[in-house]
Motif scaffolding. Structure first.
Motif, PDB file in Angstrom:
ATOM      1  N   ALA A  92      47.325  35.720  36.486  1.00  0.00           N
ATOM      2  CA  ALA A  92      47.507  35.656  35.034  1.00  0.00           C
ATOM      3  C   ALA A  92      46.842  36.839  34.338  1.00  0.00           C
ATOM      4  O   ALA A  92      47.416  37.425  33.428  1.00  0.00           O
ATOM      5  CB  ALA A  92      46.946  34.338  34.500  1.00  0.00           C
ATOM      6  N   PHE A  93      45.640  37.211  34.781  1.00  0.00           N
ATOM      7  CA  PHE A  93      44.882  38.246  34.059  1.00  0.00           C
ATOM      8  C   PHE A  93      45.071  39.647  34.643  1.00  0.00           C
ATOM      9  O   PHE A  93      44.688  40.629  34.020  1.00  0.00           O
ATOM     10  CB  PHE A  93      43.406  37.850  33.972  1.00  0.00           C
ATOM     11  CG  PHE A  93      43.195  36.689  33.038  1.00  0.00           C
ATOM     12  CD1 PHE A  93      43.056  36.919  31.675  1.00  0.00           C
ATOM     13  CD2 PHE A  93      43.211  35.373  33.500  1.00  0.00           C
ATOM     14  CE1 PHE A  93      42.901  35.853  30.797  1.00  0.00           C
ATOM     15  CE2 PHE A  93      43.065  34.301  32.626  1.00  0.00           C
ATOM     16  CZ  PHE A  93      42.911  34.539  31.276  1.00  0.00           C
ATOM     17  N   LYS A  94      45.655  39.710  35.849  1.00  0.00           N
ATOM     18  CA  LYS A  94      45.994  41.008  36.470  1.00  0.00           C
ATOM     19  C   LYS A  94      44.921  42.095  36.329  1.00  0.00           C
ATOM     20  O   LYS A  94      45.217  43.204  35.852  1.00  0.00           O
ATOM     21  CB  LYS A  94      47.304  41.541  35.883  1.00  0.00           C
ATOM     22  CG  LYS A  94      48.513  40.655  36.115  1.00  0.00           C
ATOM     23  CD  LYS A  94      49.767  41.278  35.506  1.00  0.00           C
ATOM     24  CE  LYS A  94      50.950  40.327  35.564  1.00  0.00           C
ATOM     25  NZ  LYS A  94      50.781  39.099  34.736  1.00  0.00           N
ATOM     26  N   PRO A  95      43.684  41.836  36.711  1.00  0.00           N
ATOM     27  CA  PRO A  95      42.668  42.892  36.612  1.00  0.00           C
ATOM     28  C   PRO A  95      43.013  44.023  37.571  1.00  0.00           C
ATOM     29  O   PRO A  95      43.520  43.785  38.666  1.00  0.00           O
ATOM     30  CB  PRO A  95      41.388  42.178  37.053  1.00  0.00           C
ATOM     31  CG  PRO A  95      41.853  41.052  37.917  1.00  0.00           C
ATOM     32  CD  PRO A  95      43.168  40.613  37.351  1.00  0.00           C
ATOM     33  N   LYS A  96      42.766  45.260  37.127  1.00  0.00           N
ATOM     34  CA  LYS A  96      43.065  46.401  37.998  1.00  0.00           C
ATOM     35  C   LYS A  96      41.934  46.662  38.974  1.00  0.00           C
ATOM     36  O   LYS A  96      42.158  47.004  40.125  1.00  0.00           O
ATOM     37  CB  LYS A  96      43.337  47.644  37.131  1.00  0.00           C
ATOM     38  CG  LYS A  96      44.750  47.623  36.578  1.00  0.00           C
ATOM     39  CD  LYS A  96      45.066  48.883  35.798  1.00  0.00           C
ATOM     40  CE  LYS A  96      46.387  48.690  35.054  1.00  0.00           C
ATOM     41  NZ  LYS A  96      46.379  49.272  33.731  1.00  0.00           N
ATOM     42  N   LYS A  97      40.697  46.532  38.477  1.00  0.00           N
ATOM     43  CA  LYS A  97      39.527  46.761  39.329  1.00  0.00           C
ATOM     44  C   LYS A  97      38.668  45.508  39.348  1.00  0.00           C
ATOM     45  O   LYS A  97      38.240  45.025  38.291  1.00  0.00           O
ATOM     46  CB  LYS A  97      38.709  47.936  38.785  1.00  0.00           C
ATOM     47  CG  LYS A  97      39.300  49.314  39.138  1.00  0.00           C
ATOM     48  CD  LYS A  97      38.444  50.427  38.561  1.00  0.00           C
ATOM     49  CE  LYS A  97      37.086  50.548  39.248  1.00  0.00           C
ATOM     50  NZ  LYS A  97      36.183  51.485  38.545  1.00  0.00           N
ATOM     51  N   VAL A  98      38.438  44.989  40.545  1.00  0.00           N
ATOM     52  CA  VAL A  98      37.668  43.746  40.670  1.00  0.00           C
ATOM     53  C   VAL A  98      36.420  44.004  41.510  1.00  0.00           C
ATOM     54  O   VAL A  98      36.496  44.615  42.581  1.00  0.00           O
ATOM     55  CB  VAL A  98      38.516  42.634  41.327  1.00  0.00           C
ATOM     56  CG1 VAL A  98      37.684  41.367  41.531  1.00  0.00           C
ATOM     57  CG2 VAL A  98      39.742  42.317  40.471  1.00  0.00           C
ATOM     58  N   LEU A  99      35.302  43.540  41.013  1.00  0.00           N
ATOM     59  CA  LEU A  99      34.038  43.647  41.745  1.00  0.00           C
ATOM     60  C   LEU A  99      33.701  42.263  42.308  1.00  0.00           C
ATOM     61  O   LEU A  99      33.690  41.274  41.565  1.00  0.00           O
ATOM     62  CB  LEU A  99      32.935  44.126  40.797  1.00  0.00           C
ATOM     63  CG  LEU A  99      31.558  44.372  41.413  1.00  0.00           C
ATOM     64  CD1 LEU A  99      31.606  45.508  42.434  1.00  0.00           C
ATOM     65  CD2 LEU A  99      30.534  44.710  40.311  1.00  0.00           C
ATOM     66  N   ILE A 100      33.491  42.210  43.611  1.00  0.00           N
ATOM     67  CA  ILE A 100      33.233  40.910  44.244  1.00  0.00           C
ATOM     68  C   ILE A 100      31.868  40.919  44.921  1.00  0.00           C
ATOM     69  O   ILE A 100      31.556  41.815  45.703  1.00  0.00           O
ATOM     70  CB  ILE A 100      34.342  40.579  45.270  1.00  0.00           C
ATOM     71  CG1 ILE A 100      35.704  40.492  44.571  1.00  0.00           C
ATOM     72  CG2 ILE A 100      34.032  39.261  45.989  1.00  0.00           C
ATOM     73  CD1 ILE A 100      36.870  40.224  45.495  1.00  0.00           C
ATOM     74  N   VAL A 101      31.056  39.935  44.585  1.00  0.00           N
ATOM     75  CA  VAL A 101      29.755  39.779  45.228  1.00  0.00           C
ATOM     76  C   VAL A 101      30.007  39.296  46.656  1.00  0.00           C
ATOM     77  O   VAL A 101      30.684  38.291  46.863  1.00  0.00           O
ATOM     78  CB  VAL A 101      28.889  38.770  44.447  1.00  0.00           C
ATOM     79  CG1 VAL A 101      27.574  38.524  45.187  1.00  0.00           C
ATOM     80  CG2 VAL A 101      28.617  39.285  43.035  1.00  0.00           C
ATOM     81  N   MET A 102      29.495  40.056  47.644  1.00  0.00           N
ATOM     82  CA  MET A 102      29.767  39.726  49.054  1.00  0.00           C
ATOM     83  C   MET A 102      28.478  39.716  49.860  1.00  0.00           C
ATOM     84  O   MET A 102      27.552  40.430  49.514  1.00  0.00           O
ATOM     85  CB  MET A 102      30.723  40.756  49.637  1.00  0.00           C
ATOM     86  CG  MET A 102      32.125  40.602  49.086  1.00  0.00           C
ATOM     87  SD  MET A 102      33.273  41.561  50.096  1.00  0.00           S
ATOM     88  CE  MET A 102      34.767  41.443  49.122  1.00  0.00           C
ATOM     89  N   PRO A 103      28.378  38.977  50.940  1.00  0.00           N
ATOM     90  CA  PRO A 103      29.420  38.138  51.532  1.00  0.00           C
ATOM     91  C   PRO A 103      29.729  36.905  50.685  1.00  0.00           C
ATOM     92  O   PRO A 103      28.847  36.349  50.054  1.00  0.00           O
ATOM     93  CB  PRO A 103      28.804  37.712  52.875  1.00  0.00           C
ATOM     94  CG  PRO A 103      27.336  37.842  52.690  1.00  0.00           C
ATOM     95  CD  PRO A 103      27.147  38.972  51.736  1.00  0.00           C
ATOM     96  N   SER A 104      31.003  36.535  50.699  1.00  0.00           N
ATOM     97  CA  SER A 104      31.427  35.362  49.943  1.00  0.00           C
ATOM     98  C   SER A 104      32.763  34.867  50.488  1.00  0.00           C
ATOM     99  O   SER A 104      33.313  35.455  51.425  1.00  0.00           O
ATOM    100  CB  SER A 104      31.558  35.717  48.463  1.00  0.00           C
ATOM    101  OG  SER A 104      32.474  36.775  48.303  1.00  0.00           O
ATOM    102  N   TYR A 105      33.264  33.810  49.875  1.00  0.00           N
ATOM    103  CA  TYR A 105      34.543  33.197  50.257  1.00  0.00           C
ATOM    104  C   TYR A 105      35.644  34.272  50.305  1.00  0.00           C
ATOM    105  O   TYR A 105      35.873  34.972  49.315  1.00  0.00           O
ATOM    106  CB  TYR A 105      34.859  32.116  49.223  1.00  0.00           C
ATOM    107  CG  TYR A 105      36.125  31.334  49.437  1.00  0.00           C
ATOM    108  CD1 TYR A 105      36.422  30.767  50.675  1.00  0.00           C
ATOM    109  CD2 TYR A 105      37.017  31.120  48.382  1.00  0.00           C
ATOM    110  CE1 TYR A 105      37.586  30.027  50.849  1.00  0.00           C
ATOM    111  CE2 TYR A 105      38.178  30.365  48.551  1.00  0.00           C
ATOM    112  CZ  TYR A 105      38.448  29.830  49.788  1.00  0.00           C
ATOM    113  OH  TYR A 105      39.593  29.103  49.953  1.00  0.00           O
ATOM    114  N   ALA A 106      36.295  34.408  51.458  1.00  0.00           N
ATOM    115  CA  ALA A 106      37.212  35.527  51.694  1.00  0.00           C
ATOM    116  C   ALA A 106      38.388  35.569  50.722  1.00  0.00           C
ATOM    117  O   ALA A 106      38.945  36.639  50.454  1.00  0.00           O
ATOM    118  CB  ALA A 106      37.738  35.462  53.126  1.00  0.00           C
ATOM    119  N   ASP A 107      38.757  34.420  50.176  1.00  0.00           N
ATOM    120  CA  ASP A 107      39.931  34.401  49.306  1.00  0.00           C
ATOM    121  C   ASP A 107      39.696  35.109  47.971  1.00  0.00           C
ATOM    122  O   ASP A 107      40.663  35.431  47.279  1.00  0.00           O
ATOM    123  CB  ASP A 107      40.421  32.963  49.086  1.00  0.00           C
ATOM    124  CG  ASP A 107      41.067  32.413  50.350  1.00  0.00           C
ATOM    125  OD1 ASP A 107      40.375  32.362  51.378  1.00  0.00           O
ATOM    126  OD2 ASP A 107      42.260  32.068  50.316  1.00  0.00           O
TER     127      ASP A 107
END
Lengths: 353, 353
Positions: A92-107
């Motif tokens: 829905a929000f279609k972000p172009k750049k996403v920052l993900i805190v890792m390690p975390s849920y792979a999905d």
């Protein structure tokens, strides 16, 4: 979809040629407070509705969720597990750049990439016991369209202070924060930020972990109405089936003494953690939810090998090799009943001691 | 998601201040051949698995589907209703230009637009009783990345000859065809093209219509393995819950005398159609599935008005005003038991006669 989620008892049993019934599943972090009799009763009720489509707007369910979690019904959206809502939010929000805190849920990463986003990791460091430095994340967040993080985080088990989260959301109003609170039920509701919604915050919650119904699939999003409305426009019809709908409504009726359940899990977790920590070749990370991350110290064995050895002894653990930012030394176990926890500790001791 | 699907009895009852129990739902095209006792028994079995995640690969289920529908297990993919698979197919294949045979199920266009496609309609003409000219469609297809069509088509009820379909698929190998066979179970299995898969064909099937379990949500895709593999890469985890999984497996065990059920629906449908056709202000379209499309002739009333009048008499019809290519004169009714069909005919006669 990633291959190798936890909780895949049937596949593991098949692979190792053992009966699933003879294996205690520590790989899925699921608590089970609902009495069987009650589950049967609700199932019978739910089955009376299989002949009709679910309400496409899930109005009664949304009202009940709003009541239980003390928000407005325009703040909630039910989903087919919090997974559906994660994927939906990114679509829905279609972000172009996403920052993900890792390690975390792979999905988190899969859902972002499917929605066309470029993914960057914000790495938690084992030296800090995988604790999140929220100020550091906050400073980086403004360069991203969206940030995804879990609280408590899976698989590290760390908890972020609510005040720090809220400060970060307020400081980065042009960044969308997707906060996965799938395991927050194992902490007092006051730890959730659901009561302090921000215009750039989507919270994902789940009923499957705390209430032991992962097979039924049920989660919900909590957010300001404008964000919920946008999710609604992209939602696929009837994604929550009538049985999940019925169970979620029942659970909202406060059928479980949650404080007592939380205390029980915390007590069992503490004891479990203590006995695991006594094994010299294990480094154990302090858990805030109902699962414990551990690292095998030294070269003696690996998590995949330990998993194989343990399944032959009747225990399934979650090998964490496939989590970005971890590796073949890491594994995760759910906190189960005291007797079961003691049994797996003994088995691990025998193998590693 | 479109607002105003059929089968939304609870909302309609609320809107018109009547009890849902006092209304016979002709708006959802659902047949119900499963005995209640059996449904209860299966539910009890399914409930034993709520504490575990479903198999993320749905292996046993895929095997059973393959067995029943005489394809290989690498040809099938289970989904949370055929709706999930429709949206998934468009997300996975990302066609830029999609041609949709209309009037048809509104989600064909929604799913295409959400996936970023430009949608064009291939309009069925009432003058031809909404029959599809497959040669004409075939000639147009090559200019599109994907074509979506239903067989039998909802809401017009028309059936396309299998040989014509297969010819069209073979002639347009660079176009992906998404063929919705959600209602094909109401015809002999030989009408399905599932046994004649093509490298550019994804078939969507459903168990909810023929087996009366729309509340449980279950559908599946049938296609060549390369197409199924691509869908699998984009699939969200655990989308089919354990109750839907269990019921689908049971249904694959050939628990229903399908020929007898088909014959019953066909007989009731024929009778229903005949009595409706006797109403002079109605034009009725020949149905091949378990629903009938009709048009109100003249200016005396409209489908929305007829719907309102009928709900007060205890019947819910599907007002078809919001189908592209139809309008306020059209409505759809499912074929129910003979007595019920006779009752609504009488009610319509009283209102229109």
């Amino acid at each position: 979809m990633l291959k190798g989620h936890g909780g895949n008892l049937s596949e593991m049993a098949l692979r190792f040629n053992v009966s699933p019934c003879s294996v205690i599943d520590f790989s899925a972090s699921v608590h089970s407070p609902l009495p069987r009799q009650r589950v049967r009763q609700w199932a019978a009720e739910a089955m009376k509705t299989v002949g009709n489509y679910p309400d496409p707007e899930y109005r009664r369910l949304s009202e009940k969720l709003a009541e239980k979690y003390k928000v407005k019904k325009t703040n909630v959206m039910p989903g087919n597990g919090s997974s559906e809502l994660l994927y939906l939010a990114l679509r829905a929000f279609k972000p172009k750049k996403v920052l993900i805190v890792m390690p975390s849920y792979a999905d988190y990463a899969d859902a972002s990439r499917f929605a066309g986003a470029k993914v960057e990791s914000f790495k938690l460091d084992e030296k800090d016991s995988f604790r999140l430095d929220c100020a550091k994340l906050s400073a980086k967040a403004e360069k991203f369209d969206a940030v995804i993080l879990g609280n408590p985080n899976n698989p590290t088990g760390g908890l972020i202070k609510k005040a720090e989260l809220l400060k970060m959301f307020s400081k980065n109003l042009s960044t969308l924060f997707i906060l996965d609170e799938a395991f927050i039920d194992f902490l007092p509701e006051s730890e959730s930020v659901a009561g302090s919604l921000k215009p750039n915050l989507i919270i994902l919650r789940s009923l499957t972990k705390f209430y032991g119904i992962p097979g039924l699939r049920f989660g919900f999003a909590v957010a300001k109405p404008s964000l919920i409305d946008k999710l609604a426009r992209y939602r696929e019809p009837w994604s929550v089936n009538c049985v999940a709908e019925c169970f979620a409504i029942k659970i909202c009726g406060d059928v479980v003494d949650e404080d007592a359940e939380r205390a029980k899990v915390a007590r069992d977790g503490k004891r479990f953690c203590k006995s695991l920590s006594a094994i010299s070749s294990l480094k154990v990370f302090k858990p805030y939810a109902n699962f414990i991350l551990a690292r095998i110290i030294g070269k003696k064995t690996t998590a995949p090998k330990l998993q194989t050895a343990l399944i032959k002894k009747g225990f399934l653990i979650r090998d964490c090799s496939n989590f970005e930012g971890l590796g073949p030394a890491y594994f995760r176990m759910s906190v189960r009943r005291g007797v079961e926890n003691a049994k797996i500790v003994k088995a691990i001791e025998e193998l590693l001691g």
